[in-house]
Design a protein around this motif. Structure first.
Motif, mmCIF file in Angstrom:
data_model
loop_
_atom_site.group_PDB
_atom_site.id
_atom_site.type_symbol
_atom_site.label_atom_id
_atom_site.label_comp_id
_atom_site.label_asym_id
_atom_site.label_seq_id
_atom_site.Cartn_x
_atom_site.Cartn_y
_atom_site.Cartn_z
ATOM 1 N N ASP A 87 13.706 61.729 18.772
ATOM 2 C CA ASP A 87 13.303 63.091 18.401
ATOM 3 C C ASP A 87 12.898 63.230 16.941
ATOM 4 O OD1 ASP A 87 13.587 64.018 20.904
ATOM 5 O OD2 ASP A 87 15.557 64.921 20.610
ATOM 6 N N GLU A 88 13.207 62.242 16.121
ATOM 7 C CA GLU A 88 12.854 62.317 14.698
ATOM 8 C C GLU A 88 11.487 61.699 14.410
ATOM 9 O OE1 GLU A 88 17.361 61.818 12.838
ATOM 10 O OE2 GLU A 88 16.214 60.036 13.373
ATOM 11 N N VAL A 89 10.834 61.193 15.454
ATOM 12 C CA VAL A 89 9.605 60.437 15.227
ATOM 13 C C VAL A 89 8.363 61.212 15.685
ATOM 14 C CG1 VAL A 89 8.352 58.314 15.790
ATOM 15 C CG2 VAL A 89 10.823 58.246 15.464
ATOM 16 N N THR A 90 7.421 61.382 14.773
ATOM 17 C CA THR A 90 6.128 61.971 15.095
ATOM 18 C C THR A 90 5.139 60.826 15.262
ATOM 19 O OG1 THR A 90 6.666 63.900 13.757
ATOM 20 C CG2 THR A 90 4.359 63.589 14.312
ATOM 21 N N ALA A 91 4.537 60.734 16.464
ATOM 22 C CA ALA A 91 3.637 59.612 16.763
ATOM 23 C C ALA A 91 2.352 60.124 17.413
ATOM 24 C CB ALA A 91 4.349 58.619 17.680
ATOM 25 N N PRO A 92 1.263 59.357 17.299
ATOM 26 C CA PRO A 92 -0.033 59.840 17.781
ATOM 27 C C PRO A 92 -0.126 60.068 19.295
ATOM 28 C CG PRO A 92 -0.316 57.993 16.286
ATOM 29 C CD PRO A 92 1.141 58.077 16.585
ATOM 30 N N ALA A 93 0.476 59.214 20.119
ATOM 31 C CA ALA A 93 0.274 59.341 21.570
ATOM 32 C C ALA A 93 0.765 60.693 22.115
ATOM 33 C CB ALA A 93 0.903 58.170 22.308
ATOM 34 N N PRO A 94 1.987 61.129 21.785
ATOM 35 C CA PRO A 94 2.411 62.455 22.266
ATOM 36 C C PRO A 94 1.518 63.576 21.735
ATOM 37 C CG PRO A 94 4.299 61.199 21.467
ATOM 38 C CD PRO A 94 3.076 60.434 21.079
ATOM 39 N N ALA A 95 1.043 63.429 20.499
ATOM 40 C CA ALA A 95 0.133 64.435 19.934
ATOM 41 C C ALA A 95 -1.180 64.451 20.719
ATOM 42 C CB ALA A 95 -0.122 64.141 18.458
ATOM 43 N N ALA A 96 -1.665 63.283 21.085
ATOM 44 C CA ALA A 96 -2.907 63.196 21.865
ATOM 45 C C ALA A 96 -2.723 63.840 23.239
ATOM 46 C CB ALA A 96 -3.331 61.739 22.027
ATOM 47 N N CYS A 97 -1.559 63.642 23.852
ATOM 48 C CA CYS A 97 -1.294 64.246 25.170
ATOM 49 C C CYS A 97 -1.370 65.762 25.097
ATOM 50 C CB CYS A 97 0.077 63.808 25.698
ATOM 51 S SG CYS A 97 0.093 62.102 26.254
ATOM 52 N N ARG A 98 -0.842 66.335 24.016
ATOM 53 C CA ARG A 98 -0.923 67.798 23.851
ATOM 54 C C ARG A 98 -2.387 68.243 23.828
ATOM 55 N NH1 ARG A 98 3.561 67.316 20.347
ATOM 56 N NH2 ARG A 98 2.275 67.234 18.478
ATOM 57 N N ILE A 99 -3.226 67.503 23.080
ATOM 58 C CA ILE A 99 -4.647 67.857 22.964
ATOM 59 C C ILE A 99 -5.356 67.720 24.310
ATOM 60 C CG2 ILE A 99 -6.846 67.109 21.945
ATOM 61 C CD1 ILE A 99 -5.241 66.312 19.439
ATOM 62 N N LEU A 100 -5.063 66.636 25.031
ATOM 63 C CA LEU A 100 -5.704 66.403 26.328
ATOM 64 C C LEU A 100 -5.424 67.561 27.280
ATOM 65 C CD1 LEU A 100 -4.828 62.605 26.732
ATOM 66 C CD2 LEU A 100 -7.109 63.540 26.348
ATOM 67 N N LYS A 101 -4.165 68.002 27.286
ATOM 68 C CA LYS A 101 -3.775 69.102 28.181
ATOM 69 C C LYS A 101 -4.452 70.397 27.759
ATOM 70 C CE LYS A 101 0.664 67.267 29.678
ATOM 71 N NZ LYS A 101 2.080 67.188 29.276
ATOM 72 N N GLU A 102 -4.418 70.686 26.454
ATOM 73 C CA GLU A 102 -5.018 71.925 25.939
ATOM 74 C C GLU A 102 -6.497 72.029 26.299
ATOM 75 O OE1 GLU A 102 -2.244 72.184 21.978
ATOM 76 O OE2 GLU A 102 -4.424 72.013 21.680
ATOM 77 N N ARG A 103 -7.189 70.886 26.234
ATOM 78 C CA ARG A 103 -8.646 70.925 26.412
ATOM 79 C C ARG A 103 -9.104 70.427 27.775
ATOM 80 N NH1 ARG A 103 -10.376 68.148 20.868
ATOM 81 N NH2 ARG A 103 -12.299 67.817 22.045
ATOM 82 N N ASN A 104 -8.167 70.304 28.705
ATOM 83 C CA ASN A 104 -8.509 69.822 30.053
ATOM 84 C C ASN A 104 -9.275 68.510 30.026
ATOM 85 O OD1 ASN A 104 -7.355 71.657 31.878
ATOM 86 N ND2 ASN A 104 -8.846 73.198 31.221
ATOM 87 N N LEU A 105 -8.856 67.604 29.181
ATOM 88 C CA LEU A 105 -9.529 66.311 29.091
ATOM 89 C C LEU A 105 -8.792 65.286 29.952
ATOM 90 C CD1 LEU A 105 -10.258 66.254 25.248
ATOM 91 C CD2 LEU A 105 -11.965 66.421 27.089
#
Ligand SMILES: *[C@@H]1O[C@H](CO)[C@@H](O)[C@H](O)[C@H]1NC(C)=O
Ligand SMILES: *[C@@H]1O[C@H](CO)[C@@H](O)[C@H](O)[C@H]1NC(C)=O
Length: 222
Positions: free
Chosen positions: A90-108
Protein backbone atom coordinates in the motif's frame (compact mmCIF):
# COMPACT_ATOMS: atom_id res chain seq x y z
CA UNK A 1 38.98 10.04 11.73
CA UNK A 2 35.24 10.48 11.65
CA UNK A 3 34.71 9.44 8.05
CA UNK A 4 31.77 7.18 8.81
CA UNK A 5 29.59 10.16 9.74
CA UNK A 6 29.65 11.36 6.16
CA UNK A 7 27.71 8.37 4.97
CA UNK A 8 25.11 8.15 7.70
CA UNK A 9 21.61 9.52 7.20
CA UNK A 10 21.58 13.00 8.81
CA UNK A 11 19.92 13.07 12.22
CA UNK A 12 16.58 14.83 12.03
CA UNK A 13 17.76 17.67 14.29
CA UNK A 14 20.20 18.78 11.57
CA UNK A 15 17.32 18.89 9.15
CA UNK A 16 14.75 20.68 11.26
CA UNK A 17 15.04 23.95 9.26
CA UNK A 18 14.84 22.27 5.87
CA UNK A 19 11.99 20.09 7.05
CA UNK A 20 9.85 22.95 8.35
CA UNK A 21 6.38 22.49 6.86
CA UNK A 22 7.30 19.14 5.31
CA UNK A 23 4.80 16.41 6.08
CA UNK A 24 5.74 13.66 3.71
CA UNK A 25 8.48 12.13 1.65
CA UNK A 26 8.48 10.48 -1.75
CA UNK A 27 11.28 7.99 -2.23
CA UNK A 28 12.48 6.41 -5.44
CA UNK A 29 13.35 2.71 -5.23
CA UNK A 30 15.40 1.35 -8.15
CA UNK A 31 18.87 2.86 -8.19
CA UNK A 32 18.12 4.74 -4.96
CA UNK A 33 17.25 2.08 -2.38
CA UNK A 34 18.65 -0.87 -4.28
CA UNK A 35 20.27 -1.97 -7.53
CA UNK A 36 18.27 -4.65 -9.34
CA UNK A 37 19.46 -7.85 -11.00
CA UNK A 38 21.51 -10.90 -10.14
CA UNK A 39 20.72 -13.95 -8.04
CA UNK A 40 18.60 -12.48 -5.22
CA UNK A 41 17.00 -9.93 -7.57
CA UNK A 42 19.23 -7.11 -6.40
CA UNK A 43 21.33 -5.62 -3.61
CA UNK A 44 20.42 -2.83 -1.18
CA UNK A 45 22.42 0.37 -1.56
CA UNK A 46 24.40 0.86 1.67
CA UNK A 47 22.50 2.89 4.28
CA UNK A 48 19.15 2.73 2.52
CA UNK A 49 17.49 0.12 4.75
CA UNK A 50 18.39 2.20 7.81
CA UNK A 51 17.26 5.43 6.10
CA UNK A 52 13.79 4.00 5.47
CA UNK A 53 13.57 2.93 9.12
CA UNK A 54 14.57 6.40 10.32
CA UNK A 55 12.11 8.17 8.06
CA UNK A 56 9.30 5.93 9.26
CA UNK A 57 10.13 6.47 12.93
CA UNK A 58 10.34 10.24 12.39
CA UNK A 59 6.57 10.45 11.89
CA UNK A 60 6.81 11.77 8.33
CA UNK A 61 4.44 10.24 5.82
CA UNK A 62 6.23 8.09 3.28
CA UNK A 63 5.41 6.90 -0.20
CA UNK A 64 7.62 4.84 -2.46
CA UNK A 65 7.37 5.92 -6.08
CA UNK A 66 8.71 3.49 -8.61
CA UNK A 67 8.73 3.10 -12.36
CA UNK A 68 9.41 -0.60 -11.96
CA UNK A 69 7.26 -2.40 -14.54
CA UNK A 70 8.88 -5.82 -14.71
CA UNK A 71 6.82 -7.35 -11.91
CA UNK A 72 3.54 -6.89 -10.07
CA UNK A 73 3.67 -4.65 -7.02
CA UNK A 74 3.16 -7.70 -4.78
CA UNK A 75 6.18 -9.52 -6.20
CA UNK A 76 8.28 -6.37 -6.20
CA UNK A 77 7.48 -5.57 -2.57
CA UNK A 78 8.12 -9.18 -1.56
CA UNK A 79 11.59 -8.90 -3.04
CA UNK A 80 12.31 -5.62 -1.23
CA UNK A 81 11.12 -7.14 2.07
CA UNK A 82 13.43 -10.09 1.48
CA UNK A 83 16.30 -7.64 0.97
CA UNK A 84 15.49 -6.15 4.39
CA UNK A 85 13.31 -3.12 3.64
CA UNK A 86 10.41 -2.08 5.86
CA UNK A 87 7.85 -1.66 3.06
CA UNK A 88 4.28 -2.79 2.26
CA UNK A 89 2.33 -2.85 -1.00
CA UNK A 90 0.00 0.00 0.00
CA UNK A 91 2.98 2.36 0.31
CA UNK A 92 4.05 1.88 -3.30
CA UNK A 93 2.94 4.03 -6.23
CA UNK A 94 3.65 2.19 -9.49
CA UNK A 95 2.79 2.78 -13.16
CA UNK A 96 0.73 -0.37 -13.90
CA UNK A 97 -2.08 0.33 -11.38
CA UNK A 98 -2.11 3.97 -12.55
CA UNK A 99 -2.43 2.79 -16.16
CA UNK A 100 -5.35 0.52 -15.21
CA UNK A 101 -7.21 3.52 -13.78
CA UNK A 102 -6.71 5.40 -17.08
CA UNK A 103 -7.78 2.42 -19.20
CA UNK A 104 -11.02 2.10 -17.25
CA UNK A 105 -11.74 5.84 -17.28
CA UNK A 106 -11.31 6.06 -21.04
CA UNK A 107 -12.81 2.71 -22.03
CA UNK A 108 -9.52 1.60 -23.51
CA UNK A 109 -8.90 -2.08 -24.24
CA UNK A 110 -5.17 -2.69 -24.32
CA UNK A 111 -2.92 -4.91 -26.32
CA UNK A 112 -0.16 -5.54 -23.76
CA UNK A 113 3.51 -5.32 -24.62
CA UNK A 114 4.80 -5.85 -21.10
CA UNK A 115 6.88 -8.29 -19.10
CA UNK A 116 5.07 -11.60 -18.50
CA UNK A 117 5.33 -11.04 -14.73
CA UNK A 118 3.36 -7.77 -14.81
CA UNK A 119 0.41 -9.13 -16.82
CA UNK A 120 -1.53 -10.09 -13.62
CA UNK A 121 -1.85 -6.35 -12.79
CA UNK A 122 -4.17 -6.11 -15.82
CA UNK A 123 -6.30 -9.12 -14.85
CA UNK A 124 -9.61 -7.26 -14.59
CA UNK A 125 -9.10 -5.16 -17.72
CA UNK A 126 -10.97 -6.01 -20.92
CA UNK A 127 -8.35 -6.87 -23.54
CA UNK A 128 -10.65 -8.11 -26.33
CA UNK A 129 -10.57 -6.24 -29.65
CA UNK A 130 -7.80 -3.84 -28.52
CA UNK A 131 -8.05 -0.11 -29.20
CA UNK A 132 -4.71 0.86 -27.67
CA UNK A 133 -1.28 -0.52 -26.77
CA UNK A 134 0.28 -0.48 -23.31
CA UNK A 135 4.05 -0.81 -23.33
CA UNK A 136 6.17 -1.49 -20.23
CA UNK A 137 9.69 -2.68 -19.54
CA UNK A 138 9.26 -6.09 -21.19
CA UNK A 139 13.00 -6.91 -21.02
CA UNK A 140 13.51 -10.29 -22.75
CA UNK A 141 9.92 -10.14 -24.02
CA UNK A 142 10.90 -7.28 -26.35
CA UNK A 143 11.25 -9.70 -29.24
CA UNK A 144 10.84 -8.63 -32.88
CA UNK A 145 7.55 -10.53 -32.98
CA UNK A 146 6.12 -8.91 -29.85
CA UNK A 147 7.13 -5.42 -31.01
CA UNK A 148 5.72 -6.05 -34.46
CA UNK A 149 2.42 -7.38 -33.06
CA UNK A 150 2.06 -4.16 -31.06
CA UNK A 151 2.96 -2.12 -34.15
CA UNK A 152 0.29 -3.90 -36.20
CA UNK A 153 -2.37 -3.16 -33.59
CA UNK A 154 -1.42 0.54 -33.50
CA UNK A 155 -1.12 1.07 -37.23
CA UNK A 156 -4.52 -0.55 -37.73
CA UNK A 157 -6.27 1.94 -35.43
CA UNK A 158 -7.90 5.11 -36.66
CA UNK A 159 -6.77 6.87 -33.48
CA UNK A 160 -3.67 5.02 -32.28
CA UNK A 161 -3.22 5.35 -28.51
CA UNK A 162 0.08 4.25 -26.98
CA UNK A 163 0.37 4.28 -23.18
CA UNK A 164 3.92 3.88 -21.93
CA UNK A 165 4.76 2.79 -18.40
CA UNK A 166 7.64 5.22 -17.96
CA UNK A 167 10.05 6.35 -20.66
CA UNK A 168 13.50 5.65 -19.29
CA UNK A 169 16.46 5.28 -21.65
CA UNK A 170 18.32 2.70 -19.60
CA UNK A 171 18.87 1.58 -16.04
CA UNK A 172 21.55 -0.15 -14.06
CA UNK A 173 21.42 -3.73 -12.92
CA UNK A 174 24.06 -5.55 -10.93
CA UNK A 175 25.58 -6.89 -14.18
CA UNK A 176 25.49 -3.65 -16.16
CA UNK A 177 23.29 -1.13 -17.97
CA UNK A 178 20.01 -2.31 -19.54
CA UNK A 179 17.84 -0.74 -22.26
CA UNK A 180 14.64 0.63 -20.75
CA UNK A 181 11.10 0.95 -22.08
CA UNK A 182 11.60 4.45 -23.56
CA UNK A 183 13.78 3.06 -26.33
CA UNK A 184 11.03 0.71 -27.54
CA UNK A 185 8.35 3.34 -26.97
CA UNK A 186 10.29 5.62 -29.36
CA UNK A 187 10.45 2.84 -31.96
CA UNK A 188 6.65 2.52 -31.99
CA UNK A 189 6.23 6.30 -31.99
CA UNK A 190 8.51 6.52 -34.99
CA UNK A 191 6.89 3.67 -36.88
CA UNK A 192 3.35 5.00 -36.38
CA UNK A 193 4.20 8.73 -36.32
CA UNK A 194 2.43 9.18 -32.99
CA UNK A 195 3.22 10.46 -29.51
CA UNK A 196 2.96 8.09 -26.56
CA UNK A 197 1.24 9.11 -23.32
CA UNK A 198 3.63 8.41 -20.47
CA UNK A 199 2.23 6.96 -17.25
CA UNK A 200 4.82 7.03 -14.52
CA UNK A 201 7.84 9.22 -13.95
CA UNK A 202 8.45 11.95 -14.91
CA UNK A 203 4.73 12.65 -15.53
CA UNK A 204 3.40 15.20 -13.02
CA UNK A 205 0.16 13.26 -12.66
CA UNK A 206 2.08 10.25 -11.39
CA UNK A 207 3.75 12.18 -8.55
CA UNK A 208 0.44 13.90 -7.82
CA UNK A 209 -1.23 10.53 -7.25
CA UNK A 210 1.47 9.65 -4.70
CA UNK A 211 0.77 12.93 -2.85
CA UNK A 212 -2.99 12.37 -2.99
CA UNK A 213 -2.48 8.95 -1.45
CA UNK A 214 -0.54 10.64 1.41
CA UNK A 215 -3.15 13.40 1.60
CA UNK A 216 -0.58 16.22 1.42
CA UNK A 217 0.11 19.17 -0.89
CA UNK A 218 3.18 19.44 -3.17
CA UNK A 219 4.79 22.15 -0.98
CA UNK A 220 4.55 19.79 2.00
CA UNK A 221 6.46 17.05 0.22
CA UNK A 222 10.11 16.28 -0.24
C1 LIG B 1 8.43 -13.78 -22.36
O1 LIG B 1 9.70 -14.28 -22.02
C2 LIG B 1 9.66 -15.50 -21.33
C3 LIG B 1 11.10 -15.82 -20.90
O2 LIG B 1 11.98 -15.71 -21.98
C4 LIG B 1 9.05 -16.57 -22.23
O3 LIG B 1 8.98 -17.79 -21.55
C5 LIG B 1 7.66 -16.12 -22.64
O4 LIG B 1 7.09 -17.05 -23.54
C6 LIG B 1 7.70 -14.74 -23.27
N1 LIG B 1 6.33 -14.29 -23.50
C7 LIG B 1 5.98 -13.66 -24.61
C8 LIG B 1 4.55 -13.22 -24.67
O5 LIG B 1 6.73 -13.45 -25.53
C1 LIG C 1 12.97 5.24 -13.62
O1 LIG C 1 13.47 6.11 -12.67
C2 LIG C 1 14.84 6.31 -12.74
C3 LIG C 1 15.25 7.14 -11.55
O2 LIG C 1 14.31 8.08 -11.20
C4 LIG C 1 15.15 6.97 -14.05
O3 LIG C 1 16.54 7.15 -14.18
C5 LIG C 1 14.65 6.09 -15.18
O4 LIG C 1 14.83 6.73 -16.40
C6 LIG C 1 13.19 5.80 -15.01
N1 LIG C 1 12.68 4.82 -15.96
C7 LIG C 1 11.52 5.00 -16.57
C8 LIG C 1 11.00 3.77 -17.25
O5 LIG C 1 10.90 6.04 -16.54
Amino acid sequence: MQASRVYSFPVMADWSKRLAGIKGLVLDISGVLYDSGGEGGGVPIPGSIEAVKKIKSSGLKLRFCTNETQATRDKFVEKLQRLGFDIVVDEVTAPAPAACRILKERNLRPHLLVHDDVIPEFADINKADPNCVVIGDAADNFSYKNLNDAFQVLIGLENPVLLSLGKGRYYKETDGLKLDVGVYMKALEYACDIQAEVVGKPAKMFFQSALTEMDIEPHQAL
